[in-house]
Design a protein around this motif. Structure first.
Motif, mmCIF file in Angstrom:
data_model
loop_
_atom_site.group_PDB
_atom_site.id
_atom_site.type_symbol
_atom_site.label_atom_id
_atom_site.label_comp_id
_atom_site.label_asym_id
_atom_site.label_seq_id
_atom_site.Cartn_x
_atom_site.Cartn_y
_atom_site.Cartn_z
ATOM 1 N N GLU A 89 -54.804 65.868 31.731
ATOM 2 C CA GLU A 89 -54.465 65.353 32.997
ATOM 3 C C GLU A 89 -56.164 64.632 33.206
ATOM 4 O O GLU A 89 -55.803 63.537 33.798
ATOM 5 C CB GLU A 89 -54.595 66.489 33.894
ATOM 6 C CG GLU A 89 -53.147 67.225 33.995
ATOM 7 C CD GLU A 89 -53.086 68.360 34.825
ATOM 8 O OE1 GLU A 89 -53.904 68.695 35.562
ATOM 9 O OE2 GLU A 89 -52.192 69.188 34.624
ATOM 10 N N MET A 90 -57.098 65.269 33.047
ATOM 11 C CA MET A 90 -58.437 64.516 33.295
ATOM 12 C C MET A 90 -58.745 63.129 32.393
ATOM 13 O O MET A 90 -59.117 62.091 33.114
ATOM 14 C CB MET A 90 -59.545 65.490 32.871
ATOM 15 C CG MET A 90 -59.727 66.629 33.971
ATOM 16 S SD MET A 90 -61.165 67.636 33.532
ATOM 17 C CE MET A 90 -62.531 66.450 33.973
ATOM 18 N N TYR A 91 -58.060 63.195 31.161
ATOM 19 C CA TYR A 91 -58.382 62.135 30.268
ATOM 20 C C TYR A 91 -57.490 60.886 30.941
ATOM 21 O O TYR A 91 -57.864 59.694 31.008
ATOM 22 C CB TYR A 91 -57.909 62.490 28.961
ATOM 23 C CG TYR A 91 -57.800 61.284 28.064
ATOM 24 C CD1 TYR A 91 -58.831 60.605 27.459
ATOM 25 C CD2 TYR A 91 -56.571 60.601 27.770
ATOM 26 C CE1 TYR A 91 -58.698 59.514 26.762
ATOM 27 C CE2 TYR A 91 -56.210 59.463 26.858
ATOM 28 C CZ TYR A 91 -57.474 58.875 26.377
ATOM 29 O OH TYR A 91 -57.442 57.805 25.634
ATOM 30 N N GLU A 92 -56.148 61.090 31.296
ATOM 31 C CA GLU A 92 -55.285 60.177 31.746
ATOM 32 C C GLU A 92 -55.761 59.678 33.077
ATOM 33 O O GLU A 92 -55.605 58.417 33.335
ATOM 34 C CB GLU A 92 -53.889 60.756 31.847
ATOM 35 C CG GLU A 92 -53.146 61.122 30.586
ATOM 36 C CD GLU A 92 -51.848 61.637 30.515
ATOM 37 O OE1 GLU A 92 -51.529 62.235 31.878
ATOM 38 O OE2 GLU A 92 -51.097 61.746 29.782
ATOM 39 N N ALA A 93 -56.296 60.396 33.876
ATOM 40 C CA ALA A 93 -56.810 59.808 35.189
ATOM 41 C C ALA A 93 -58.213 59.322 35.069
ATOM 42 O O ALA A 93 -58.978 58.619 36.172
ATOM 43 C CB ALA A 93 -57.055 61.144 36.139
ATOM 44 N N GLY A 94 -58.827 59.366 33.960
ATOM 45 C CA GLY A 94 -60.341 58.564 33.590
ATOM 46 C C GLY A 94 -61.290 59.684 34.035
ATOM 47 O O GLY A 94 -62.458 59.119 33.689
ATOM 48 N N GLU A 95 -60.983 60.910 34.324
ATOM 49 C CA GLU A 95 -62.018 61.572 35.011
ATOM 50 C C GLU A 95 -62.803 62.430 33.635
ATOM 51 O O GLU A 95 -64.059 62.490 33.925
ATOM 52 C CB GLU A 95 -61.374 62.972 35.611
ATOM 53 C CG GLU A 95 -60.860 62.451 36.997
ATOM 54 C CD GLU A 95 -59.927 63.344 37.458
ATOM 55 O OE1 GLU A 95 -59.699 64.700 37.049
ATOM 56 O OE2 GLU A 95 -59.185 63.016 38.678
ATOM 57 N N LEU A 96 -62.234 62.471 32.584
ATOM 58 C CA LEU A 96 -62.833 63.011 31.432
ATOM 59 C C LEU A 96 -64.014 62.221 30.909
ATOM 60 O O LEU A 96 -65.063 62.713 30.696
ATOM 61 C CB LEU A 96 -62.068 63.565 30.500
ATOM 62 C CG LEU A 96 -62.323 64.464 29.214
ATOM 63 C CD1 LEU A 96 -63.110 65.907 29.947
ATOM 64 C CD2 LEU A 96 -61.301 64.911 28.303
ATOM 65 N N GLN A 97 -63.632 60.937 30.644
ATOM 66 C CA GLN A 97 -64.779 59.925 30.156
ATOM 67 C C GLN A 97 -65.826 59.661 31.276
ATOM 68 O O GLN A 97 -66.864 59.826 30.943
ATOM 69 C CB GLN A 97 -64.075 58.685 29.898
ATOM 70 C CG GLN A 97 -64.823 57.652 29.321
ATOM 71 C CD GLN A 97 -65.233 58.061 28.112
ATOM 72 O OE1 GLN A 97 -64.655 58.190 26.906
ATOM 73 N NE2 GLN A 97 -66.380 58.298 27.511
#
Length: 109
Positions: A89-97
């Motif tokens: 979820e975080m990756y898809e939202a750009g939050e993980l990067q």
């Protein structure tokens, strides 16, 4: 349990990014661990992994340590982030990067 808790604390605080997983990054032993490794590889971050299948104390201890019942578990700069679903979820939202950038995590090799 305190010895295991100290070992986990040392691992989590001694590495910028740690993935507690089933298997290794080159040979994941479950689909969720495989997904977590793929996400980290795609983010191009350096990370340490801990194969919980090789250490039953760590396997049980990490669940109590994070108060999270499943594996894999991702830690960034000592902070528990979540399992593979939260990572996705975080990756898809750009939050993980963004988190890796904000925490100035080293890039992979």
């Amino acid at each position: 349990m305190s010895d295991v808790k100290q070992r986990i604390t040392d691992i989590v605080t001694g590495n910028d990014v740690v993935l507690f997983m089933k298997g290794t990054p080159l040979f994941p032993q479950c689909g969720f661990s495989n997904k977590a490794v793929a996400i980290l590889d795609h983010c191009n971050v350096a990370f340490e992994s801990v194969d919980v299948l090789q250490d039953m104390e760590i396997r049980q201890g990490i669940k109590a340590f994070s108060d999270w019942p499943t594996i894999p578990q991702l830690y960034v700069k000592g902070e528990f982030i979540g399992g593979s679903d939260i990572m996705m979820e975080m990756y898809e939202a750009g939050e993980l990067q963004a988190l890796f950038d904000e925490k100035q995590v080293a890039k992979a090799g």
